[in-house]
Design a protein around this motif. Structure first.
Motif, PDB file in Angstrom:
ATOM      1  N   GLY A   1      48.150  12.336  30.709  1.00  0.00           N
ATOM      2  CA  GLY A   1      48.017  11.139  29.505  1.00  0.00           C
ATOM      3  C   GLY A   1      48.694  10.211  29.650  1.00  0.00           C
ATOM      4  O   GLY A   1      48.594   8.982  29.383  1.00  0.00           O
ATOM      5  N   ASP A   2      50.104  10.064  30.438  1.00  0.00           N
ATOM      6  CA  ASP A   2      50.879   9.214  30.559  1.00  0.00           C
ATOM      7  C   ASP A   2      51.101   8.613  32.087  1.00  0.00           C
ATOM      8  O   ASP A   2      51.910   7.762  32.544  1.00  0.00           O
ATOM      9  N   GLU A   3      49.756   8.866  32.744  1.00  0.00           N
ATOM     10  CA  GLU A   3      49.671   8.211  34.159  1.00  0.00           C
ATOM     11  C   GLU A   3      48.321   7.261  33.920  1.00  0.00           C
ATOM     12  O   GLU A   3      47.384   7.781  34.257  1.00  0.00           O
ATOM     13  N   SER A   4      48.599   6.016  33.599  1.00  0.00           N
ATOM     14  CA  SER A   4      47.519   5.119  33.248  1.00  0.00           C
ATOM     15  C   SER A   4      47.310   4.176  34.240  1.00  0.00           C
ATOM     16  O   SER A   4      46.162   3.318  33.951  1.00  0.00           O
ATOM     17  N   THR A   5      47.784   3.943  35.177  1.00  0.00           N
ATOM     18  CA  THR A   5      47.720   2.920  36.141  1.00  0.00           C
ATOM     19  C   THR A   5      46.074   2.748  36.665  1.00  0.00           C
ATOM     20  O   THR A   5      45.512   1.602  36.681  1.00  0.00           O
TER      21      THR A   5
ATOM     22  N   PHE B   1      37.912  10.948  43.844  1.00  0.00           N
ATOM     23  CA  PHE B   1      39.222  10.404  43.907  1.00  0.00           C
ATOM     24  C   PHE B   1      39.955  10.716  42.536  1.00  0.00           C
ATOM     25  O   PHE B   1      39.446  10.608  41.657  1.00  0.00           O
ATOM     26  N   ASN B   2      40.960  11.494  42.697  1.00  0.00           N
ATOM     27  CA  ASN B   2      42.005  12.071  41.741  1.00  0.00           C
ATOM     28  C   ASN B   2      43.192  11.014  41.337  1.00  0.00           C
ATOM     29  O   ASN B   2      44.032  11.046  42.257  1.00  0.00           O
ATOM     30  N   LEU B   3      43.075  10.360  40.541  1.00  0.00           N
ATOM     31  CA  LEU B   3      43.934   9.078  40.559  1.00  0.00           C
ATOM     32  C   LEU B   3      44.992   9.414  39.265  1.00  0.00           C
ATOM     33  O   LEU B   3      44.991   9.824  38.171  1.00  0.00           O
ATOM     34  N   HIS B   4      46.439   9.236  39.898  1.00  0.00           N
ATOM     35  CA  HIS B   4      47.640   9.867  39.151  1.00  0.00           C
ATOM     36  C   HIS B   4      48.794   8.807  39.332  1.00  0.00           C
ATOM     37  O   HIS B   4      48.497   7.723  40.123  1.00  0.00           O
TER      38      HIS B   4
ATOM     39  N   ILE C   1      45.456   9.878  44.660  1.00  0.00           N
ATOM     40  CA  ILE C   1      46.020   8.458  45.000  1.00  0.00           C
ATOM     41  C   ILE C   1      47.065   8.414  43.721  1.00  0.00           C
ATOM     42  O   ILE C   1      46.991   8.540  42.671  1.00  0.00           O
ATOM     43  N   GLU C   2      48.449   8.277  44.210  1.00  0.00           N
ATOM     44  CA  GLU C   2      49.343   8.439  43.183  1.00  0.00           C
ATOM     45  C   GLU C   2      50.170   7.030  43.396  1.00  0.00           C
ATOM     46  O   GLU C   2      50.424   6.466  44.288  1.00  0.00           O
TER      47      GLU C   2
ATOM     48  N   ILE D   1      51.161  -2.972  40.843  1.00  0.00           N
ATOM     49  CA  ILE D   1      50.362  -1.697  41.423  1.00  0.00           C
ATOM     50  C   ILE D   1      48.901  -1.335  40.836  1.00  0.00           C
ATOM     51  O   ILE D   1      48.080  -0.777  41.660  1.00  0.00           O
ATOM     52  N   ARG D   2      48.707  -2.038  39.762  1.00  0.00           N
ATOM     53  CA  ARG D   2      47.265  -2.123  39.060  1.00  0.00           C
ATOM     54  C   ARG D   2      46.401  -2.807  40.189  1.00  0.00           C
ATOM     55  O   ARG D   2      45.256  -2.378  40.501  1.00  0.00           O
TER      56      ARG D   2
END
Length: 474
Positions: free
Chosen positions: A96-100, A183-186, A268-269, A282-283
């Motif tokens: 929940g706190d990984e919103s980019t 794509f697992n986006l973190h 992708i981190e 970064i966005r």
């Protein structure tokens, strides 16, 4: 309009340069045309993005489906566009706190709604692949800006038991699509570096392993090839800031299992970058590489890249602090010792978790010659003297604002006691002086876990100060 010969040559040169510029660079340069302006910071909620998603369902070429609900009853949506045979599944904010990447996803939707010079690029993608994007898979965690869901479970360790409804939603859509790519986006810690060096790992990649042996089959190889292509693009913008995530197999993780189930999966981190606290730069990078990744898959361009080049990306390490003060003298029992001080800033939340102010903390002391900071200062020849607490208690933070902060700091004061700070957090965000409650009796020492409030003196004269973990020149 008339042009001189030199003007015509300049115009021709500019047009040729643009034509030779790779399309992903052109998309990057045009980013502001697609940026979703209603979302400006990392801390937003389900109610902020739900109207945006529902409105997409009215747009030509888009379909928005409710996949189910979170534990607390918030809707989880799949945004679908494209008509190609290849199925691509993306999901963001599993934590929940990984919103980019959620922000970048909203920008991506705007890009595919547009009608402009990039139509050929869009048509290539839309005619060859079908995109399914789940923004905010964990809306309950996003509500309180926490990693875990309302059950207290890390969803990225729930791929086997599937005890959370959100986990079952992701598994069901993966299985129903038999997705070709995922794509697992973190977001990752901002303190990761690209190897043992000072560059922050701004973007890190991983083609997750699907077994303990870390074997590479065609499914995983495709993911590696896509990553190599994306890394090549990123080096034009953040050279040296791309990392490789540890690929130890985690049998409970979604990325590892989705790879195992036959979907070429790319993690992708989004980490940190100097002067980008809300990750807006970064966005923009996320937006660009998502467009490039979709184009690569649509054209199969990734096949032109060698999987072995993936291993040339430096592996993530953790060698960064927010502030690193080197070679400062610390006095104990009348003797001086030389230490380095590693300081980090933490986010103290308010306004229903949507805003924050920063609180500093000393995290490490000693020889930190192999570590780095976003900010670094060599205090050679200077002695740290604990900051003092100002004697006059202030009624509220408005009164603290009126104090001459730098004059007080030059006198050795770093902290002010305040009677009432309730509801004044927005003021606290911008204060130079540190503040504590009126009944607090803080003592500041150079110790791990202490609030970093000290004066740096040279031959008895104050030269610099560290106040709440921020360096101030006097």
């Amino acid at each position: 309009m008339q042009y001189t010969l030199s003007g015509l040559l300049i115009l021709l040169f500019c047009q040729l340069s643009l034509a030779q510029q790779p399309v992903y660079q052109q998309v990057y340069d045009a980013y502001n045309d697609y940026r979703e302006e209603s979302i400006q910071t990392r801390r937003f909620k389900h109610s902020d993005i739900e109207p945006i998603l529902l409105k997409l369902d009215e747009e030509k070429g888009f379909e928005v489906n409710k996949l189910g609900e979170s534990i607390e009853g918030r809707a989880i949506y799949d945004v679908t566009f494209g008509s190609g045979k290849t199925q691509v599944l993306l999901w963001s904010q599993m934590h929940g706190d990984e919103s980019t990447a959620t922000m970048a996803g909203l920008d991506l939707f705007n890009f595919f709604m547009a009608d402009d010079a990039f139509n050929e690029l869009r048509n290539t993608i839309l005619n060859n692949i079908t995109v399914h994007f789940i923004p905010m898979l964990n809306p309950d965690g996003a509500e309180v800006f926490e990693r875990r869901n309302a059950l207290g479970v890390d969803m990225n360790r729930d791929a086997l038991r599937l005890q959370s409804p959100e986990s079952r939603i992701l598994k069901n859509i993966r299985d129903s699509l038999q997705a070709d790519f995922g794509f697992n986006l973190h977001d990752q810690s901002v303190y990761y570096t690209t190897g043992i060096k000072p560059e922050a790992a701004t973007i890190s990649f991983l083609p997750p392993a699907y077994n303990y042996a870390k074997d590479i089959n065609p499914v995983r190889e495709r993911a590696m090839q896509v990553i190599v292509e994306l890394n090549e693009a990123l080096q034009h913008y953040i050279k040296g800031h791309v990392g490789r995530y540890n690929d130890d197999f985690e049998p409970r993780a979604f990325g590892d299992n989705i790879q195992k189930w036959g979907t070429s999966t790319i993690l992708i981190e989004s980490g940190g970058f100097p002067d980008d606290p809300e990750k807006q730069r970064i966005r923009k990078l996320n937006f660009m590489i998502l467009v490039k990744a979709l184009h690569s898959i649509a054209t199969k361009n990734y096949k032109n890249y060698n999987r072995e080049d993936y291993w040339n990306i430096p592996e993530n390490e953790r060698y960064l602090y927010d502030l690193l003060v080197r070679n400062v003298k610390k006095e104990i029992n009348g003797k001086l010792y030389t230490v380095d001080v590693g300081i980090n800033h933490y986010e103290a939340e308010y306004n229903e978790h949507s805003r924050y102010f920063k609180v500093g903390s000393i995290r490490e002391l000693g020889d930190m010659s192999t570590y780095y900071g976003y900010d670094m200062f060599d205090a050679r020849g200077m002695t740290a003297v604990p900051g003092k607490v100002y004697e006059e208690i202030q009624p509220d933070l408005h009164a603290v604002q009126k104090l001459d902060a730098m004059e007080l700091i030059s006198q050795g004061y770093t902290t002010v006691r305040v009677k009432d700070m309730e509801g004044q957090e927005d003021i606290r965000r911008h204060l130079v002086l540190d503040v504590v409650s009126e009944d607090a009796s803080p003592t500041y020492t150079l110790e791990i876990g202490s609030r970093p409030n000290f004066i740096l003196e040279e031959a008895g004269t104050p030269k610099y100060a560290v106040v709440n973990g921020f360096l101030r020149e006097l």
